[in-house]
Design an enzyme around this catalytic site. Structure first.
Site, mmCIF file in Angstrom:
data_model
loop_
_atom_site.group_PDB
_atom_site.id
_atom_site.type_symbol
_atom_site.label_atom_id
_atom_site.label_comp_id
_atom_site.label_asym_id
_atom_site.label_seq_id
_atom_site.Cartn_x
_atom_site.Cartn_y
_atom_site.Cartn_z
ATOM 1 N N ASP A 99 -1.660 -14.039 5.125
ATOM 2 C CA ASP A 99 -0.625 -13.116 5.547
ATOM 3 C C ASP A 99 -0.346 -12.233 4.331
ATOM 4 O OD1 ASP A 99 1.603 -12.099 7.162
ATOM 5 O OD2 ASP A 99 2.857 -13.146 5.703
ATOM 6 N N LEU A 100 0.297 -11.101 4.529
ATOM 7 C CA LEU A 100 0.539 -10.194 3.407
ATOM 8 C C LEU A 100 2.001 -10.203 2.950
ATOM 9 C CD1 LEU A 100 -0.805 -8.102 1.537
ATOM 10 C CD2 LEU A 100 -0.112 -6.342 3.163
#
Length: 217
Positions: A11-12
Protein backbone atom coordinates in the site's frame (compact mmCIF):
# COMPACT_ATOMS: atom_id res chain seq x y z
CA UNK A 1 7.19 -20.27 5.64
CA UNK A 2 8.60 -16.85 4.81
CA UNK A 3 11.48 -18.30 2.75
CA UNK A 4 9.09 -18.62 -0.18
CA UNK A 5 8.21 -14.91 -0.34
CA UNK A 6 9.47 -13.53 -3.65
CA UNK A 7 6.92 -10.76 -4.18
CA UNK A 8 5.90 -7.75 -2.08
CA UNK A 9 2.75 -5.72 -2.62
CA UNK A 10 2.79 -2.36 -0.86
CA UNK A 11 0.00 0.00 0.00
CA UNK A 12 1.27 3.56 -0.41
CA UNK A 13 -0.41 6.13 1.85
CA UNK A 14 0.32 5.54 5.52
CA UNK A 15 2.57 2.60 4.66
CA UNK A 16 5.46 3.90 2.57
CA UNK A 17 4.53 7.58 2.49
CA UNK A 18 3.53 9.69 5.44
CA UNK A 19 0.50 11.31 3.87
CA UNK A 20 -1.51 11.29 7.09
CA UNK A 21 -1.47 15.05 7.67
CA UNK A 22 -2.23 15.74 4.00
CA UNK A 23 -5.22 13.39 4.01
CA UNK A 24 -6.66 14.61 7.31
CA UNK A 25 -6.20 18.25 6.30
CA UNK A 26 -7.81 17.62 2.90
CA UNK A 27 -10.85 16.00 4.52
CA UNK A 28 -11.21 18.79 7.06
CA UNK A 29 -10.91 21.46 4.36
CA UNK A 30 -13.58 19.76 2.24
CA UNK A 31 -16.01 19.09 5.07
CA UNK A 32 -15.66 22.64 6.35
CA UNK A 33 -16.78 23.98 2.96
CA UNK A 34 -19.83 21.72 2.80
CA UNK A 35 -20.68 21.24 6.50
CA UNK A 36 -19.20 24.15 8.49
CA UNK A 37 -18.33 23.25 12.06
CA UNK A 38 -19.63 19.68 11.82
CA UNK A 39 -16.40 17.67 11.50
CA UNK A 40 -13.36 17.69 13.79
CA UNK A 41 -10.02 15.97 13.33
CA UNK A 42 -11.05 12.79 15.14
CA UNK A 43 -14.21 12.56 13.03
CA UNK A 44 -12.29 12.00 9.79
CA UNK A 45 -10.25 9.01 11.01
CA UNK A 46 -12.85 6.42 9.89
CA UNK A 47 -12.62 7.81 6.35
CA UNK A 48 -8.91 6.95 5.99
CA UNK A 49 -8.44 3.94 3.74
CA UNK A 50 -11.58 3.53 1.58
CA UNK A 51 -11.83 5.12 -1.88
CA UNK A 52 -12.71 8.82 -1.66
CA UNK A 53 -16.08 8.54 -3.35
CA UNK A 54 -17.22 5.81 -0.94
CA UNK A 55 -16.17 7.95 2.03
CA UNK A 56 -17.99 11.07 0.87
CA UNK A 57 -21.02 9.15 -0.35
CA UNK A 58 -21.51 7.83 3.18
CA UNK A 59 -21.89 11.43 4.37
CA UNK A 60 -24.02 12.87 1.55
CA UNK A 61 -24.62 10.88 -1.66
CA UNK A 62 -25.91 13.96 -3.49
CA UNK A 63 -22.74 15.97 -2.87
CA UNK A 64 -20.18 13.15 -3.08
CA UNK A 65 -18.82 14.05 -6.52
CA UNK A 66 -18.45 17.72 -5.64
CA UNK A 67 -16.65 16.82 -2.42
CA UNK A 68 -14.29 14.44 -4.20
CA UNK A 69 -13.32 17.18 -6.65
CA UNK A 70 -12.72 19.74 -3.90
CA UNK A 71 -10.70 17.22 -1.88
CA UNK A 72 -8.50 16.29 -4.85
CA UNK A 73 -7.88 19.90 -5.87
CA UNK A 74 -6.79 20.85 -2.35
CA UNK A 75 -4.83 17.61 -1.91
CA UNK A 76 -2.80 18.15 -5.07
CA UNK A 77 -2.13 21.78 -4.17
CA UNK A 78 -0.71 20.89 -0.74
CA UNK A 79 0.83 17.51 -1.71
CA UNK A 80 4.53 18.34 -1.99
CA UNK A 81 4.45 20.47 1.13
CA UNK A 82 3.09 17.74 3.41
CA UNK A 83 4.25 14.39 1.98
CA UNK A 84 7.44 12.49 2.84
CA UNK A 85 8.43 8.84 3.14
CA UNK A 86 8.50 7.16 6.55
CA UNK A 87 11.87 6.57 8.20
CA UNK A 88 13.83 3.72 6.64
CA UNK A 89 11.49 3.31 3.67
CA UNK A 90 13.78 4.49 0.87
CA UNK A 91 16.77 2.45 2.05
CA UNK A 92 14.67 -0.67 2.57
CA UNK A 93 12.94 -0.47 -0.82
CA UNK A 94 16.30 0.15 -2.51
CA UNK A 95 17.80 -2.91 -0.81
CA UNK A 96 14.87 -5.09 -1.86
CA UNK A 97 15.17 -3.81 -5.42
CA UNK A 98 18.92 -4.52 -5.49
CA UNK A 99 18.17 -8.08 -4.37
CA UNK A 100 15.70 -8.63 -7.21
CA UNK A 101 12.54 -8.80 -5.12
CA UNK A 102 9.40 -8.39 -7.20
CA UNK A 103 7.48 -5.34 -5.95
CA UNK A 104 4.29 -3.46 -6.77
CA UNK A 105 2.19 -0.62 -5.39
CA UNK A 106 -1.47 -1.49 -4.79
CA UNK A 107 -3.38 1.64 -3.80
CA UNK A 108 -6.98 2.84 -3.53
CA UNK A 109 -5.91 6.28 -4.80
CA UNK A 110 -6.04 7.45 -8.42
CA UNK A 111 -2.91 6.95 -10.52
CA UNK A 112 -2.10 10.65 -10.86
CA UNK A 113 -1.74 11.06 -7.10
CA UNK A 114 0.15 7.79 -6.60
CA UNK A 115 2.72 8.67 -9.27
CA UNK A 116 3.11 12.16 -7.81
CA UNK A 117 3.97 10.74 -4.39
CA UNK A 118 6.40 8.17 -5.76
CA UNK A 119 8.23 10.76 -7.85
CA UNK A 120 8.39 13.26 -4.98
CA UNK A 121 10.17 10.72 -2.76
CA UNK A 122 12.29 9.08 -5.47
CA UNK A 123 10.59 5.73 -4.99
CA UNK A 124 9.26 5.67 -8.55
CA UNK A 125 12.53 4.14 -9.81
CA UNK A 126 11.82 0.92 -7.87
CA UNK A 127 8.28 0.16 -9.05
CA UNK A 128 7.39 -0.96 -12.56
CA UNK A 129 3.97 -2.24 -11.50
CA UNK A 130 1.47 0.19 -10.00
CA UNK A 131 -2.19 -0.75 -9.53
CA UNK A 132 -4.49 2.14 -8.61
CA UNK A 133 -8.20 2.82 -8.34
CA UNK A 134 -8.13 3.71 -12.04
CA UNK A 135 -7.09 0.17 -12.96
CA UNK A 136 -9.78 -1.91 -11.24
CA UNK A 137 -13.52 -2.26 -10.88
CA UNK A 138 -13.32 -3.15 -7.19
CA UNK A 139 -10.88 -1.73 -4.65
CA UNK A 140 -9.30 -3.46 -1.65
CA UNK A 141 -10.38 -5.47 0.32
CA UNK A 142 -11.61 -7.11 -2.87
CA UNK A 143 -8.74 -9.27 -4.20
CA UNK A 144 -8.95 -7.82 -7.74
CA UNK A 145 -6.17 -5.20 -7.42
CA UNK A 146 -3.81 -7.62 -5.68
CA UNK A 147 -4.41 -10.35 -8.23
CA UNK A 148 -3.88 -7.86 -11.05
CA UNK A 149 -0.53 -6.84 -9.55
CA UNK A 150 0.50 -10.46 -9.10
CA UNK A 151 -0.41 -11.19 -12.69
CA UNK A 152 1.73 -8.31 -13.93
CA UNK A 153 4.65 -9.56 -11.82
CA UNK A 154 4.07 -13.18 -12.89
CA UNK A 155 3.80 -14.25 -9.27
CA UNK A 156 1.46 -16.53 -7.37
CA UNK A 157 -0.40 -15.51 -4.19
CA UNK A 158 1.37 -18.10 -2.02
CA UNK A 159 4.75 -16.45 -2.71
CA UNK A 160 3.56 -12.89 -2.06
CA UNK A 161 2.95 -10.64 0.91
CA UNK A 162 0.62 -7.63 1.12
CA UNK A 163 1.82 -4.83 3.41
CA UNK A 164 -0.40 -2.00 4.57
CA UNK A 165 -1.59 0.30 7.32
CA UNK A 166 -5.32 -0.39 7.16
CA UNK A 167 -7.75 -3.27 7.38
CA UNK A 168 -8.41 -3.07 3.63
CA UNK A 169 -4.82 -4.18 3.05
CA UNK A 170 -4.90 -7.08 5.49
CA UNK A 171 -8.28 -8.37 4.35
CA UNK A 172 -7.32 -7.79 0.71
CA UNK A 173 -4.29 -10.00 1.21
CA UNK A 174 -6.31 -12.70 2.91
CA UNK A 175 -8.94 -12.59 0.15
CA UNK A 176 -6.23 -12.90 -2.50
CA UNK A 177 -4.40 -15.70 -0.67
CA UNK A 178 -1.17 -13.84 0.09
CA UNK A 179 0.70 -13.45 3.35
CA UNK A 180 -0.26 -10.24 5.15
CA UNK A 181 1.68 -7.64 7.11
CA UNK A 182 0.62 -4.58 9.08
CA UNK A 183 2.73 -1.55 10.00
CA UNK A 184 2.90 -0.40 13.61
CA UNK A 185 3.09 3.25 12.50
CA UNK A 186 -0.46 3.11 11.15
CA UNK A 187 -2.40 6.21 12.15
CA UNK A 188 -5.12 3.90 13.46
CA UNK A 189 -2.61 2.11 15.65
CA UNK A 190 -0.98 -1.30 15.89
CA UNK A 191 -3.71 -2.69 18.16
CA UNK A 192 -6.37 -1.78 15.61
CA UNK A 193 -4.56 -3.69 12.88
CA UNK A 194 -3.93 -6.70 15.11
CA UNK A 195 -7.69 -7.29 15.17
CA UNK A 196 -7.46 -8.48 11.56
CA UNK A 197 -4.72 -11.02 12.34
CA UNK A 198 -1.95 -10.14 9.89
CA UNK A 199 0.80 -12.74 9.56
CA UNK A 200 3.43 -10.15 10.43
CA UNK A 201 3.69 -6.68 11.97
CA UNK A 202 6.51 -4.28 11.15
CA UNK A 203 7.76 -2.09 14.01
CA UNK A 204 9.96 -0.28 11.52
CA UNK A 205 10.36 -0.66 7.77
CA UNK A 206 13.80 -2.38 7.81
CA UNK A 207 12.17 -5.27 9.74
CA UNK A 208 10.79 -6.35 6.37
CA UNK A 209 14.27 -7.46 5.30
CA UNK A 210 14.23 -10.12 8.03
CA UNK A 211 10.81 -11.38 6.99
CA UNK A 212 11.75 -11.89 3.34
CA UNK A 213 15.32 -12.91 4.25
CA UNK A 214 17.13 -10.24 2.28
CA UNK A 215 20.56 -9.43 3.67
CA UNK A 216 20.09 -12.00 6.44
CA UNK A 217 22.63 -14.77 6.87
Amino acid sequence: MNEQITTILFDLDGTLLDTNELIVTSYLHTFEQFFPGRFKREDVMPFLGPPLYDAFESVDPDKAEEMVKMYRDFNMEKHDLLVREFEGVFETIRTLHENDMKMAIVSTKIRKTVVKGLKLTGLDQFFDVIITLDDVEKAKPDPEPLLKALGALESEPHEAIMIGDNYHDILGGKNAGTFTCGVAWSLKGKDYLEQFHPDFMLKKMPDLLDIVKVGVQ
